[in-house]
Scaffold this active site. Structure first.
Site, PDB file in Angstrom:
ATOM      1  CE1 TYR A   1      -4.107  -2.072   5.232  1.00 58.99           C
ATOM      2  CE2 TYR A   1      -3.275   0.354   4.296  1.00 58.99           C
ATOM      3  CZ  TYR A   1      -3.642  -0.850   4.132  1.00 58.99           C
ATOM      4  OH  TYR A   1      -3.721  -1.568   2.823  1.00 58.99           O
TER       5      TYR A   1
ATOM      6  CB  SER B   1      -0.609  -0.116   1.592  1.00 59.46           C
ATOM      7  OG  SER B   1      -2.151   1.721   1.201  1.00 59.46           O
TER       8      SER B   1
HETATM    9  P1  NDP Z   1     -11.727  -5.990   0.000  1.00 58.45           P
HETATM   10  O1  NDP Z   1     -12.178  -5.867   1.449  1.00 58.45           O
HETATM   11  O2  NDP Z   1     -12.367  -5.788  -0.601  1.00 58.45           O
HETATM   12  O3  NDP Z   1     -11.193  -7.476  -0.089  1.00 58.45           O
HETATM   13  C1  NDP Z   1     -10.197  -7.826   0.887  1.00 58.45           C
HETATM   14  C2  NDP Z   1     -10.054  -9.211   0.912  1.00 58.45           C
HETATM   15  O4  NDP Z   1      -9.509  -9.674   1.936  1.00 58.45           O
HETATM   16  C3  NDP Z   1     -11.422 -10.222   1.262  1.00 58.45           C
HETATM   17  O5  NDP Z   1     -11.803 -10.668   0.096  1.00 58.45           O
HETATM   18  C4  NDP Z   1     -11.125 -11.101   2.290  1.00 58.45           C
HETATM   19  O6  NDP Z   1     -11.873 -11.796   2.260  1.00 58.45           O
HETATM   20  C5  NDP Z   1     -10.102 -11.207   2.339  1.00 58.45           C
HETATM   21  N1  NDP Z   1      -9.605 -11.157   3.408  1.00 58.45           N
HETATM   22  C6  NDP Z   1      -9.041 -10.610   4.653  1.00 58.45           C
HETATM   23  N2  NDP Z   1      -8.359 -11.105   6.324  1.00 58.45           N
HETATM   24  C7  NDP Z   1      -8.333 -12.527   5.229  1.00 58.45           C
HETATM   25  C8  NDP Z   1      -7.873 -13.543   6.296  1.00 58.45           C
HETATM   26  N3  NDP Z   1      -8.397 -13.865   7.328  1.00 58.45           N
HETATM   27  N4  NDP Z   1      -7.898 -14.884   5.600  1.00 58.45           N
HETATM   28  C9  NDP Z   1      -8.218 -14.724   4.054  1.00 58.45           C
HETATM   29  N5  NDP Z   1      -8.748 -13.691   3.684  1.00 58.45           N
HETATM   30  C10 NDP Z   1      -8.737 -12.387   4.208  1.00 58.45           C
HETATM   31  O7  NDP Z   1     -10.135  -5.390  -0.549  1.00 58.45           O
HETATM   32  P2  NDP Z   1      -8.988  -4.521  -0.662  1.00 58.45           P
HETATM   33  O8  NDP Z   1      -9.719  -5.528  -1.955  1.00 58.45           O
HETATM   34  O9  NDP Z   1      -9.289  -3.033  -1.107  1.00 58.45           O
HETATM   35  O10 NDP Z   1      -7.936  -4.949  -0.422  1.00 58.45           O
HETATM   36  C11 NDP Z   1      -7.221  -6.141  -1.252  1.00 58.45           C
HETATM   37  C12 NDP Z   1      -5.884  -6.152  -0.598  1.00 58.45           C
HETATM   38  O11 NDP Z   1      -5.390  -5.293  -0.953  1.00 58.45           O
HETATM   39  C13 NDP Z   1      -5.442  -5.852   1.036  1.00 58.45           C
HETATM   40  O12 NDP Z   1      -4.258  -6.289   1.726  1.00 58.45           O
HETATM   41  C14 NDP Z   1      -5.681  -4.211   1.572  1.00 58.45           C
HETATM   42  O13 NDP Z   1      -5.047  -3.786   2.686  1.00 58.45           O
HETATM   43  C15 NDP Z   1      -4.984  -3.960   0.671  1.00 58.45           C
HETATM   44  N6  NDP Z   1      -4.764  -2.379   0.025  1.00 58.45           N
HETATM   45  C16 NDP Z   1      -6.235  -2.102  -0.118  1.00 58.45           C
HETATM   46  C17 NDP Z   1      -6.744  -0.817  -0.765  1.00 58.45           C
HETATM   47  C18 NDP Z   1      -8.030   0.028  -0.991  1.00 58.45           C
HETATM   48  O14 NDP Z   1      -7.749   1.388  -0.786  1.00 58.45           O
HETATM   49  N7  NDP Z   1      -8.260  -0.449  -1.215  1.00 58.45           N
HETATM   50  C19 NDP Z   1      -5.464   0.626  -1.066  1.00 58.45           C
HETATM   51  C20 NDP Z   1      -3.572  -0.224  -0.508  1.00 58.45           C
HETATM   52  C21 NDP Z   1      -4.283  -1.399  -0.760  1.00 58.45           C
HETATM   53  P3  NDP Z   1     -13.052 -12.556   3.103  1.00 58.45           P
HETATM   54  O15 NDP Z   1     -13.311 -11.805   4.172  1.00 58.45           O
HETATM   55  O16 NDP Z   1     -13.677 -13.560   2.859  1.00 58.45           O
HETATM   56  O17 NDP Z   1     -11.661 -13.719   4.801  1.00 58.45           O
HETATM   57  C1  8X3 Z   2      -5.382   1.687   1.410  1.00 56.48           C
HETATM   58  C2  8X3 Z   2      -4.799   2.958   1.334  1.00 56.48           C
HETATM   59  O1  8X3 Z   2      -4.934   5.403   0.814  1.00 56.48           O
HETATM   60  O2  8X3 Z   2      -6.010   4.335   2.681  1.00 56.48           O
HETATM   61  O3  8X3 Z   2      -3.929   1.106   1.388  1.00 56.48           O
HETATM   62  O4  8X3 Z   2      -3.859   3.697   3.046  1.00 56.48           O
HETATM   63  S1  8X3 Z   2      -5.482   4.432   1.954  1.00 56.48           S
END
Ligand code: NDP
Ligand code: 8X3
Length: 252
Positions: free
Chosen positions: A152, A139
């Site tokens: 985070y 991120s």
């Molecule tokens: P979502 O919340 O839409 O998706 C997150 C996914 O992670 C879900 O499929 C969830 O599945 C899974 N997950 C969470 N905890 C667990 C666990 N313990 N075991 C297995 N699966 C898990 O978020 P995003 O798609 O946005 O996030 C995906 C990744 O990208 C994350 O690592 C996030 O930190 C990162 N990210 C997101 C950003 C954003 O602004 N959206 C920016 C930068 C990075 P389930 O709950 O079914 O297990």
């Molecule tokens: C999530 C993106 O901008 O909330 O990783 O830090 S931000």
């Protein structure tokens, strides 16, 4: 033989969009996440196009990770790309107001969970050799500090450095490693971060143009399908309408 991609967190956001993107290119899919019904819905959507194997998996459970990998059907065993995407942020308030349990959940998922899956699949990826990829979802929060990011952001800094360090050890194996570091992207991320506050999530994305899950899925697919001799080390991707703030100063 079809290329196999193993995706964690395929039930939502980037992971689900990545499943669709790899399917469009004919890859076989191993889709994991905790919400089995969502995995099955995605399997139903994509199975007419490509082979799809789904497995309910909490990445925090190292034994379950091993079991899911051991039980992969023959056609899904030769994994070429691991997408370490499962992750979450919790508690967007100041560090001093956050429950310790929320910090533990982020460390257990974003750090230990990612390590669990990587460790379990490294032998397979090394066996696959040239063209294999590990794509880790870091991120911008792993690089840039901001209020409310505390553990985070620190967990994503771990993802960045772990990715770089893996590169050093995997030199000569053909396995590539990339840290993709997105900025603001509209998924279920903020809903999870605020523990279900849809209005807060809507507020954050309103009036601007965040990245979409499909935007990041395209980047994930891009780095995993480059020619074998190219390794993107880190890819930081922001919406055009997001940038940094000046330093904050405490004044009388
Ligand atoms: P979502 O919340 O839409 O998706 C997150 C996914 O992670 C879900 O499929 C969830 O599945 C899974 N997950 C969470 N905890 C667990 C666990 N313990 N075991 C297995 N699966 C898990 O978020 P995003 O798609 O946005 O996030 C995906 C990744 O990208 C994350 O690592 C996030 O930190 C990162 N990210 C997101 C950003 C954003 O602004 N959206 C920016 C930068 C990075 P389930 O709950 O079914 O297990
Ligand atoms: C999530 C993106 O901008 O909330 O990783 O830090 S931000």
């Amino acid at each position: 033989m079809a290329k196999v991609v193993f995706i964690t967190g395929a039930t939502s956001g980037f992971g689900r969009a990545a499943a669709r993107r790899f399917a469009a290119d004919g890859w076989s899919l191993v889709l994991t996440g905790r919400r089995l019904e969502r995995l099955q819905a995605l399997q139903e959507e994509l199975a007419a196009r490509v082979p799809v194997h789904v497995a309910a998996l909490d990445v925090r459970d190292a034994q379950a990770v091993l079991r899911v990998i051991e039980e992969l059907p023959e056609d899904f065993r030769r994994v070429r790309a691991l997408i370490n995407n499962a992750g979450l942020a919790l508690a967007p308030e100041a560090a001093q107001k956050v429950a310790l349990e929320d910090w533990h959940t982020m460390i257990d998922t974003n750090v230990k969970g990612l390590v669990n899956v990587t460790h379990a699949l490294l032998p397979t990826l090394i066996e696959t050799g040239a063209g294999a990829s590990i794509v880790n979802l870091g991120s911008v929060a792993g690089q840039w500090p901001y209020p409310g990011s505390h553990v985070y952001g620190a967990s994503k800094a771990f993802v960045k450095q772990f990715s770089y360090n893996l590169r050093c050890d995997l030199l000569g194996t053909g396995v590539r490693v990339t840290d993709i570091a997105p900025g603001m992207a509209e998924t279920e991320f903020t809903l999870v971060r605020t523990k279900g506050d849809q209005a807060a999530s809507d507020r954050l994305y309103r009036g601007t143009t965040p990245l979409t899950a499909e935007d990041i899925a395209e980047q994930i697919f891009y780095v995993a399908s480059l020619p074998d001799h190219i390794n993107i080390n880190r890819l930081e991707v922001m919406p055009t309408r997001q940038a940094w703030m000046p330093f904050a100063v405490d004044r009388d």
